[in-house]
Design a protein around this motif. Structure first.
Motif, PDB file in Angstrom:
ATOM      1  N   VAL A 146      -1.749   4.531   1.273  1.00  0.00           N
ATOM      2  CA  VAL A 146      -1.798   4.839   2.706  1.00  0.00           C
ATOM      3  C   VAL A 146      -0.627   5.739   3.071  1.00  0.00           C
ATOM      4  O   VAL A 146       0.347   5.866   2.317  1.00  0.00           O
ATOM      5  CB  VAL A 146      -1.736   3.559   3.574  1.00  0.00           C
ATOM      6  N   ILE A 147      -0.722   6.334   4.258  1.00  0.00           N
ATOM      7  CA  ILE A 147       0.404   7.014   4.871  1.00  0.00           C
ATOM      8  C   ILE A 147       0.681   6.318   6.196  1.00  0.00           C
ATOM      9  O   ILE A 147      -0.239   6.021   6.960  1.00  0.00           O
ATOM     10  CB  ILE A 147       0.128   8.513   5.089  1.00  0.00           C
ATOM     11  N   ALA A 148       1.945   5.970   6.421  1.00  0.00           N
ATOM     12  CA  ALA A 148       2.321   5.307   7.674  1.00  0.00           C
ATOM     13  C   ALA A 148       2.619   6.368   8.728  1.00  0.00           C
ATOM     14  O   ALA A 148       3.332   7.337   8.453  1.00  0.00           O
ATOM     15  CB  ALA A 148       3.541   4.421   7.466  1.00  0.00           C
ATOM     16  N   VAL A 149       2.066   6.169   9.913  1.00  0.00           N
ATOM     17  CA  VAL A 149       2.279   7.103  11.011  1.00  0.00           C
ATOM     18  C   VAL A 149       2.877   6.348  12.186  1.00  0.00           C
ATOM     19  O   VAL A 149       2.301   5.376  12.678  1.00  0.00           O
ATOM     20  CB  VAL A 149       0.971   7.792  11.439  1.00  0.00           C
ATOM     21  N   ASP A 150       4.040   6.807  12.611  1.00  0.00           N
ATOM     22  CA  ASP A 150       4.750   6.225  13.749  1.00  0.00           C
ATOM     23  C   ASP A 150       4.276   6.945  15.000  1.00  0.00           C
ATOM     24  O   ASP A 150       4.529   8.135  15.175  1.00  0.00           O
ATOM     25  CB  ASP A 150       6.252   6.427  13.552  1.00  0.00           C
ATOM     26  N   VAL A 151       3.574   6.233  15.890  1.00  0.00           N
ATOM     27  CA  VAL A 151       2.996   6.871  17.072  1.00  0.00           C
ATOM     28  C   VAL A 151       3.819   6.607  18.332  1.00  0.00           C
ATOM     29  O   VAL A 151       3.369   6.862  19.444  1.00  0.00           O
ATOM     30  CB  VAL A 151       1.527   6.433  17.286  1.00  0.00           C
ATOM     31  N   ARG A 152       5.045   6.136  18.164  1.00  0.00           N
ATOM     32  CA  ARG A 152       5.953   5.978  19.301  1.00  0.00           C
ATOM     33  C   ARG A 152       6.507   7.340  19.711  1.00  0.00           C
ATOM     34  O   ARG A 152       6.394   8.326  18.969  1.00  0.00           O
ATOM     35  CB  ARG A 152       7.113   5.054  18.925  1.00  0.00           C
ATOM     36  N   HIS A 167      12.947   4.024  11.925  1.00  0.00           N
ATOM     37  CA  HIS A 167      11.520   3.981  11.599  1.00  0.00           C
ATOM     38  C   HIS A 167      11.318   3.428  10.197  1.00  0.00           C
ATOM     39  O   HIS A 167      12.268   3.303   9.411  1.00  0.00           O
ATOM     40  CB  HIS A 167      10.901   5.378  11.697  1.00  0.00           C
ATOM     41  N   ILE A 168      10.085   3.099   9.882  1.00  0.00           N
ATOM     42  CA  ILE A 168       9.737   2.624   8.546  1.00  0.00           C
ATOM     43  C   ILE A 168       9.961   3.764   7.552  1.00  0.00           C
ATOM     44  O   ILE A 168       9.528   4.893   7.797  1.00  0.00           O
ATOM     45  CB  ILE A 168       8.275   2.153   8.514  1.00  0.00           C
ATOM     46  N   PRO A 169      10.661   3.508   6.441  1.00  0.00           N
ATOM     47  CA  PRO A 169      10.929   4.571   5.479  1.00  0.00           C
ATOM     48  C   PRO A 169       9.655   5.287   5.025  1.00  0.00           C
ATOM     49  O   PRO A 169       8.665   4.647   4.667  1.00  0.00           O
ATOM     50  CB  PRO A 169      11.590   3.825   4.311  1.00  0.00           C
ATOM     51  N   GLY A 170       9.706   6.604   5.074  1.00  0.00           N
ATOM     52  CA  GLY A 170       8.575   7.411   4.638  1.00  0.00           C
ATOM     53  C   GLY A 170       7.530   7.658   5.700  1.00  0.00           C
ATOM     54  O   GLY A 170       6.587   8.432   5.466  1.00  0.00           O
ATOM     55  N   ARG A 225       0.822  -1.211   0.000  1.00  0.00           N
ATOM     56  CA  ARG A 225       0.000   0.000   0.000  1.00  0.00           C
ATOM     57  C   ARG A 225       0.855   1.259   0.000  1.00  0.00           C
ATOM     58  O   ARG A 225       0.502   2.264  -0.631  1.00  0.00           O
ATOM     59  CB  ARG A 225      -0.940  -0.004   1.212  1.00  0.00           C
ATOM     60  N   LEU A 226       1.988   1.220   0.707  1.00  0.00           N
ATOM     61  CA  LEU A 226       2.886   2.371   0.697  1.00  0.00           C
ATOM     62  C   LEU A 226       3.449   2.601  -0.700  1.00  0.00           C
ATOM     63  O   LEU A 226       3.580   3.746  -1.153  1.00  0.00           O
ATOM     64  CB  LEU A 226       4.027   2.164   1.698  1.00  0.00           C
ATOM     65  N   ALA A 227       3.820   1.519  -1.376  1.00  0.00           N
ATOM     66  CA  ALA A 227       4.417   1.635  -2.708  1.00  0.00           C
ATOM     67  C   ALA A 227       3.444   2.217  -3.722  1.00  0.00           C
ATOM     68  O   ALA A 227       3.863   2.893  -4.672  1.00  0.00           O
ATOM     69  CB  ALA A 227       4.911   0.266  -3.174  1.00  0.00           C
ATOM     70  N   ARG A 275      12.184  -4.890  12.227  1.00  0.00           N
ATOM     71  CA  ARG A 275      13.645  -5.029  12.249  1.00  0.00           C
ATOM     72  C   ARG A 275      14.064  -6.500  12.147  1.00  0.00           C
ATOM     73  O   ARG A 275      15.015  -6.832  11.427  1.00  0.00           O
ATOM     74  CB  ARG A 275      14.209  -4.441  13.530  1.00  0.00           C
ATOM     75  N   LEU A 276      13.380  -7.369  12.901  1.00  0.00           N
ATOM     76  CA  LEU A 276      13.744  -8.786  12.890  1.00  0.00           C
ATOM     77  C   LEU A 276      13.525  -9.412  11.523  1.00  0.00           C
ATOM     78  O   LEU A 276      14.171 -10.421  11.190  1.00  0.00           O
ATOM     79  CB  LEU A 276      12.941  -9.540  13.954  1.00  0.00           C
ATOM     80  N   ALA A 277      12.628  -8.842  10.715  1.00  0.00           N
ATOM     81  CA  ALA A 277      12.397  -9.337   9.365  1.00  0.00           C
ATOM     82  C   ALA A 277      13.402  -8.763   8.368  1.00  0.00           C
ATOM     83  O   ALA A 277      13.314  -9.027   7.151  1.00  0.00           O
ATOM     84  CB  ALA A 277      10.977  -8.996   8.926  1.00  0.00           C
ATOM     85  N   ASN A 278      14.355  -7.965   8.868  1.00  0.00           N
ATOM     86  CA  ASN A 278      15.393  -7.350   8.031  1.00  0.00           C
ATOM     87  C   ASN A 278      14.816  -6.465   6.931  1.00  0.00           C
ATOM     88  O   ASN A 278      15.353  -6.400   5.817  1.00  0.00           O
ATOM     89  CB  ASN A 278      16.295  -8.431   7.410  1.00  0.00           C
ATOM     90  N   LEU A 279      13.728  -5.766   7.273  1.00  0.00           N
ATOM     91  CA  LEU A 279      13.127  -4.817   6.331  1.00  0.00           C
ATOM     92  C   LEU A 279      13.834  -3.471   6.446  1.00  0.00           C
ATOM     93  O   LEU A 279      14.491  -3.181   7.460  1.00  0.00           O
ATOM     94  CB  LEU A 279      11.635  -4.683   6.617  1.00  0.00           C
ATOM     95  N   PRO A 280      13.729  -2.617   5.428  1.00  0.00           N
ATOM     96  CA  PRO A 280      14.442  -1.325   5.448  1.00  0.00           C
ATOM     97  C   PRO A 280      14.038  -0.473   6.642  1.00  0.00           C
ATOM     98  O   PRO A 280      12.865  -0.406   7.014  1.00  0.00           O
ATOM     99  CB  PRO A 280      14.007  -0.673   4.130  1.00  0.00           C
ATOM    100  N   VAL A 281      15.035   0.184   7.232  1.00  0.00           N
ATOM    101  CA  VAL A 281      14.821   1.071   8.368  1.00  0.00           C
ATOM    102  C   VAL A 281      15.562   2.376   8.096  1.00  0.00           C
ATOM    103  O   VAL A 281      16.724   2.355   7.705  1.00  0.00           O
ATOM    104  CB  VAL A 281      15.333   0.448   9.690  1.00  0.00           C
ATOM    105  N   ASP A 282      14.871   3.490   8.306  1.00  0.00           N
ATOM    106  CA  ASP A 282      15.496   4.802   8.209  1.00  0.00           C
ATOM    107  C   ASP A 282      15.745   5.350   9.598  1.00  0.00           C
ATOM    108  O   ASP A 282      14.961   5.085  10.523  1.00  0.00           O
ATOM    109  CB  ASP A 282      14.609   5.795   7.444  1.00  0.00           C
TER     110      ASP A 282
END
Length: 220
Positions: A133-139, A148-151, A127-129, A210-217
Motif C-alpha cells: 500500500v501507499i499511505a496518504v495523509d489527507v490532513r 506524519h507516518i513515515p513514508g 502492508r507498508l513494510a 502518536r499515543l501508541a509511540n509509533l515512529p513519526v517523521d
C-alpha cells in the motif's frame, strides 16, 4: 481523617480542569493541537471562530494547565502541555462515544455511513513494510509538516481530485487523518473508490498513532 477544607479544595481544583473541557470549541482546539503546535490565527481559521473568541478559549485551557505557549515575535504559538493531555482528550472522546447515546449518534452522523474499509495500525505497518500500500495523509499540509507516518504522501483532501495521477494505479491507498473522529479519511476513501481506485482508511489516525509511540517523521 483528612482536613475537610483541604479535601474540598482538591476536588474543586480537579473540577476547574474539568470545567475547561466543558466546551465543544475548546475540545476542538485540543483536537487540533494534538496534531502539532499552531498560532492563535491558525487555530482560529481551522476551528472556524474569530481570533478574539479563540484567544479566550485558549486562555481558559492555559489557566487549567492543559496548553502551553511560545512567543515568536508578535505571534503566540500554542501546544498541548503534554502527551497526557492528548491521552485525556482521546479518553474523554472515547468514553462519550461508548456511554453517551447522544455523543455516539452525533459521531455517526458526522462520519457518515460505515461504508469504507478500515485497517488498524499493525496491519498498515505490515502492508507498508511489504510495499502493498501507499499511505496518504489527507490532513492540511501544516499538520503533515508537524508530524506524519513515515513514508506517507501528503495530499490534503481538497487537492485529492486534482492529484490522483500522483497515486500508482496498481497499489492500494490507505488514507489517514487526525483521529478516530476525523471525517477526512472517510471522504478520501469514498472519493477514491468512486474513481475506481482501491482504497482503505486507517481505523483511527495521527492522534492514536502518536499515543501508541509509533515512529513519526516531521517535514523539514
Amino acid at each position: 481523617m483528612g482536613d475537610a477544607v483541604a479535601k474540598a479544595e482538591l476536588f474543586d481544583s480537579l473540577a476547574r480542569v474539568g470545567k475547561a473541557l466543558g466546551s465543544g470549541t475548546r475540545l476542538e482546539l485540543l483536537d487540533l493541537l494534538a496534531q502539532g503546535e499552531r498560532s492563535v490565527e491558525a487555530l482560529a481559521r481551522a476551528a472556524g471562530v474569530g481570533i478574539t473568541t479563540c484567544s479566550a478559549h485558549l486562555q481558559t485551557l492555559r489557566q487549567a494547565g492543559l496548553v502551553a505557549t511560545r512567543r515568536d515575535g508578535t505571534k503566540i504559538h500554542y501546544r498541548l502541555a503534554g502527551t497526557d493531555v492528548a491521552a485525556l482528550y482521546a479518553l474523554l472522546r472515547d468514553v462519550a462515544g461508548t456511554h453517551s447515546a447522544q455523543a455516539a449518534a452525533a459521531r455517526d452522523s458526522y462520519l457518515g455511513a460505515d461504508d469504507t474499509e478500515a485497517v488498524d495500525r499493525d496491519e498498515l505497518q505490515r502492508r507498508l513494510a511489504t510495499g502493498q500500500v501507499i499511505a496518504v495523509d489527507v490532513r492540511p499540509a501544516e499538520e503533515y509538516t508537524a508530524g506524519h507516518i513515515p513514508g506517507a504522501l501528503s495530499i490534503p483532501l481538497e487537492q485529492l481530485t486534482d492529484r490522483l495521477a500522483e497515486l500508482p494505479d496498481d497499489v492500494e491507498v490507505v488514507a489517514y487523518c487526525r483521529g478516530a473522529y476525523c471525517v477526512l479519511a472517510h471522504d478520501a476513501v469514498r472519493l477514491l473508490a468512486a474513481r475506481g481506485r482501491r482504497a482503505a482508511r486507517l481505523v483511527d489516525g495521527m492522534l492514536e498513532w502518536r499515543l501508541a509511540n509509533l515512529p513519526v517523521d516531521a517535514a523539514t
